[in-house]
Enzyme design. Sequence first.
Site, PDB file in Angstrom:
ATOM      1  N   ASN A 142       0.785  -1.147  -0.086  1.00 36.43           N
ATOM      2  CA  ASN A 142      -0.020   0.168   0.143  1.00 36.43           C
ATOM      3  C   ASN A 142       0.596   1.114  -0.059  1.00 36.43           C
ATOM      4  O   ASN A 142       1.697   1.434  -0.884  1.00 36.43           O
ATOM      5  CB  ASN A 142      -0.991  -0.018   0.898  1.00 36.43           C
ATOM      6  CG  ASN A 142      -0.631  -0.346   2.461  1.00 36.43           C
ATOM      7  OD1 ASN A 142      -0.411  -1.151   2.873  1.00 36.43           O
ATOM      8  ND2 ASN A 142      -0.830   0.662   3.433  1.00 36.43           N
ATOM      9  N   ASP A 143       0.795   2.033   0.955  1.00 33.28           N
ATOM     10  CA  ASP A 143       1.216   3.497   0.803  1.00 33.28           C
ATOM     11  C   ASP A 143       2.638   3.394   0.599  1.00 33.28           C
ATOM     12  O   ASP A 143       3.700   2.797   0.896  1.00 33.28           O
ATOM     13  CB  ASP A 143       1.150   4.110   2.094  1.00 33.28           C
ATOM     14  CG  ASP A 143      -0.244   4.037   2.769  1.00 33.28           C
ATOM     15  OD1 ASP A 143      -1.024   3.465   2.343  1.00 33.28           O
ATOM     16  OD2 ASP A 143      -0.416   4.758   3.723  1.00 33.28           O
ATOM     17  N   GLN A 145       4.689   0.233   1.998  1.00 34.68           N
ATOM     18  CA  GLN A 145       3.881  -0.718   2.987  1.00 34.68           C
ATOM     19  C   GLN A 145       3.786  -2.020   2.366  1.00 34.68           C
ATOM     20  O   GLN A 145       3.247  -2.069   1.154  1.00 34.68           O
ATOM     21  CB  GLN A 145       2.633   0.057   3.260  1.00 34.68           C
ATOM     22  CG  GLN A 145       2.734   1.512   4.119  1.00 34.68           C
ATOM     23  CD  GLN A 145       2.885   1.265   5.461  1.00 34.68           C
ATOM     24  OE1 GLN A 145       2.351   0.924   6.356  1.00 34.68           O
ATOM     25  NE2 GLN A 145       4.471   1.525   5.778  1.00 34.68           N
ATOM     26  N   TRP A 175      -4.096  -7.128   3.315  1.00 31.67           N
ATOM     27  CA  TRP A 175      -3.104  -5.966   4.154  1.00 31.67           C
ATOM     28  C   TRP A 175      -2.914  -6.868   5.532  1.00 31.67           C
ATOM     29  O   TRP A 175      -3.821  -7.638   6.109  1.00 31.67           O
ATOM     30  CB  TRP A 175      -4.085  -4.918   4.596  1.00 31.67           C
ATOM     31  CG  TRP A 175      -3.243  -4.019   5.514  1.00 31.67           C
ATOM     32  CD1 TRP A 175      -2.803  -2.823   4.964  1.00 31.67           C
ATOM     33  CD2 TRP A 175      -3.526  -3.747   6.949  1.00 31.67           C
ATOM     34  NE1 TRP A 175      -2.073  -1.902   6.164  1.00 31.67           N
ATOM     35  CE2 TRP A 175      -2.666  -2.565   7.244  1.00 31.67           C
ATOM     36  CE3 TRP A 175      -3.903  -4.638   7.962  1.00 31.67           C
ATOM     37  CZ2 TRP A 175      -2.284  -2.280   8.553  1.00 31.67           C
ATOM     38  CZ3 TRP A 175      -3.682  -4.158   9.306  1.00 31.67           C
ATOM     39  CH2 TRP A 175      -2.940  -3.287   9.390  1.00 31.67           C
ATOM     40  N   TRP A 208       4.653   1.436   9.989  1.00 22.47           N
ATOM     41  CA  TRP A 208       3.636   2.124   9.056  1.00 22.47           C
ATOM     42  C   TRP A 208       4.272   3.383   8.395  1.00 22.47           C
ATOM     43  O   TRP A 208       5.549   3.542   8.438  1.00 22.47           O
ATOM     44  CB  TRP A 208       2.480   2.507   9.905  1.00 22.47           C
ATOM     45  CG  TRP A 208       1.459   1.196  10.153  1.00 22.47           C
ATOM     46  CD1 TRP A 208       1.753   0.056   9.975  1.00 22.47           C
ATOM     47  CD2 TRP A 208       0.329   1.054  10.978  1.00 22.47           C
ATOM     48  NE1 TRP A 208       0.796  -0.836  10.287  1.00 22.47           N
ATOM     49  CE2 TRP A 208       0.037  -0.168  11.042  1.00 22.47           C
ATOM     50  CE3 TRP A 208      -0.330   2.097  11.762  1.00 22.47           C
ATOM     51  CZ2 TRP A 208      -1.299  -0.405  11.851  1.00 22.47           C
ATOM     52  CZ3 TRP A 208      -1.520   1.701  12.414  1.00 22.47           C
ATOM     53  CH2 TRP A 208      -1.941   0.425  12.440  1.00 22.47           C
ATOM     54  N   THR A 209       3.463   4.070   7.693  1.00 22.87           N
ATOM     55  CA  THR A 209       3.844   5.292   6.700  1.00 22.87           C
ATOM     56  C   THR A 209       4.693   6.269   7.615  1.00 22.87           C
ATOM     57  O   THR A 209       4.503   6.614   8.549  1.00 22.87           O
ATOM     58  CB  THR A 209       2.722   5.588   6.196  1.00 22.87           C
ATOM     59  OG1 THR A 209       1.868   4.740   5.572  1.00 22.87           O
ATOM     60  CG2 THR A 209       2.866   6.969   5.160  1.00 22.87           C
ATOM     61  N   ASP A 242      -9.825   9.231   5.380  1.00 27.66           N
ATOM     62  CA  ASP A 242      -9.636   7.680   5.979  1.00 27.66           C
ATOM     63  C   ASP A 242     -11.247   7.330   5.825  1.00 27.66           C
ATOM     64  O   ASP A 242     -11.591   6.017   5.299  1.00 27.66           O
ATOM     65  CB  ASP A 242      -9.680   7.848   7.446  1.00 27.66           C
ATOM     66  CG  ASP A 242      -9.731   6.525   8.128  1.00 27.66           C
ATOM     67  OD1 ASP A 242      -8.938   5.908   8.382  1.00 27.66           O
ATOM     68  OD2 ASP A 242     -10.946   6.126   8.390  1.00 27.66           O
TER      69      ASP A 242
END
Lengths: 556, 99
Positions: free
Chosen positions: A26-27, A43, A51, A86-87, A238
């Site tokens: 992802n990100d 990610q 995920w 995480w990001t 979100d």
Amino acid sequence: AFAWNNTMLSWQRTAFHFQPEKNWMNDPDGPLFYKGWYHFFYQYNPNAAVWGDIVWGHAVSKDLIHWLHLPFAMVPDQWYDANGVWTGSATFLDDGSIVMLYTGSTDKFVQVQNLAYPEDPNDPLLLKWTKFSGNPVLEPPPGIGDKDFRDPTTAWKTSDGKWRITIGSKINRTGISLVYDTVDFKTYEKHDILLHQVPNTGMWECVDFYPVSKTKHHGLDTSVNGPDVRHIVKASMDDTRIDHYAIGTYYDSNGTWVPDNPSIDVGISTGLRYDYGKFYASKTFYDQHKGRRILWGWIGESDSEAADVQKGWSSLQAIPRTVVLDTKTKKNLIQWPVKEIESLRLRSKKFHKKIGPGTVVPVDVGPADQIDIEAEFKLKNEDLEVIFGDDSVEDDKDFSCETSGGATLRGALGPFGFSVLADQSLSEQTLVYFYVTKGKDSKLKTFFCTDTSKSTMANDVVKPVYGSFVPVLKGEKLTMRILVDHSIVEGFGQGGRTCITSRVYPTKAIYGATKLFLFNNATDATVTASFKVWQMNSAFIHPFSAVDDLVVPSST
Amino acid sequence: MARSESLLPVTSQHDPLSESSSNSIPETRRRKPTKVHLVVYSGFLLIALYITLIVTHTRPVSTKGANDEKTVASRARLAGVSEKSNEHIWKMSDDREGE
């Protein structure tokens, strides 16, 4: 669920978009240019095509296109990131060294900010990363939920020489961006005032903040400020999984930002979007090597998780885009695929076609699943005059790409454009098109849309019609660019003023059966299309091998 | 319409099973009346089986739905990041199509 087979699923893998060899992505994280290499972190779930178990994947490239996979940069091995690394974002300090701030999900699922830096600054590949012994450096402040505090930005310099970052969050339904100052990235001073907030937008994640020039077409380092500069605030919503941005003014003295037009503030549904298709959790970085700002965006799947598991991978990254303020309109950004993508262009064909209302014309380019199209369209002046001179033709105030029936809705002046990833019988096709209407005050109003509703016979796929209004200034021709790479279609309207990325999964229009068509579904207008189509090479993205990859394709 | 009308009589005239059963039932009634009970009980059994089938047929669907909800609320949501799955969008578009 649709009965996908391996032939169909194998075709969906892309040739020149960034994706890992397998599993979930992802990100984008902390993109940067260092000692001759572009670094891309992301990610990544190494264990499944869905995920979870997030680590930092890592790849390098000399040109933002030909990527080489490296070992993971960071994995969850501490209590403060036990549930995920995480990001995060990278910042270059004054001495050229790098600091990386990232969100960790602790062993108790609290979102905290952590500091990491390269173990060996002399290593151009930045293979090893050290986590600061004093982590976490930031915890959710009073009044902020444990799970509402994530994704630190790249830091920028304040006028008094400190570093400043912002972090997305929410208070009730108000999306907010918290501000912190630091001198050493280890201790922070929280501002009482927010960078910005917008009620009823929900949690803001992956906030991005950067300057753009009012007059020049080059990018600006994140710390640049001044009279010729506007500032962009982007937040990923979100609630809706949409990346919204707004243009405004940044006040260094108190660390606040004010939008030019509050009615299209960050996160307002009618506000500006980087991309009106599938494009989320994006992040920019300043490429000091070429003096440009580059935008990365995560492109998720539109199919089912079951299909992702079956094919063994999920998600792509958009082709990196340069991002600048539109110096003509001053009201929107312009995004354009990095110049380096053109190094993949192989043979091309040029076309000039006049097509009447209700016409579909095959475009003979051979297989059409890896192509780059640049086109311009011209409507006959007489056709325009008929519509605009006729008072009985009412203003079409209500047109919307998303809700007006897609490319089957026939108007006097549209839709017209390309049918990509189509089979011979057009039973499957993705339509990228302009729709011109008589807008308010009888002025021309143009929309750029992508209709995926007929893109596949499969039933376990989301197939929306995407798009939005695109500004067309007096004297400008209508232009579009389309990058087709198997299951992804990226469309750029009017030089990148409006962009649409879609994921499509044809079942018949695959391999050699993939065709390209030009269509004009308008009822009254004749359209002249001049366009060029390139076959695109593969970027041959593969794991880094020290022996083979010391010589990689030279940057353009 | 025309086709189904012309087919119906043909099927009923040439159905050998219907003829043989009509012949055999009175015979069995005469010779073994206790079998009537068996037939009745079998009937009850069949009805019970039918009800069971309906119940078990609906149960997996609702269970699947519940599981899907859990998946959609998913690890990502529970862990505290935005939803990563498309399942809810897919369901919404399904609902819209249904409407």
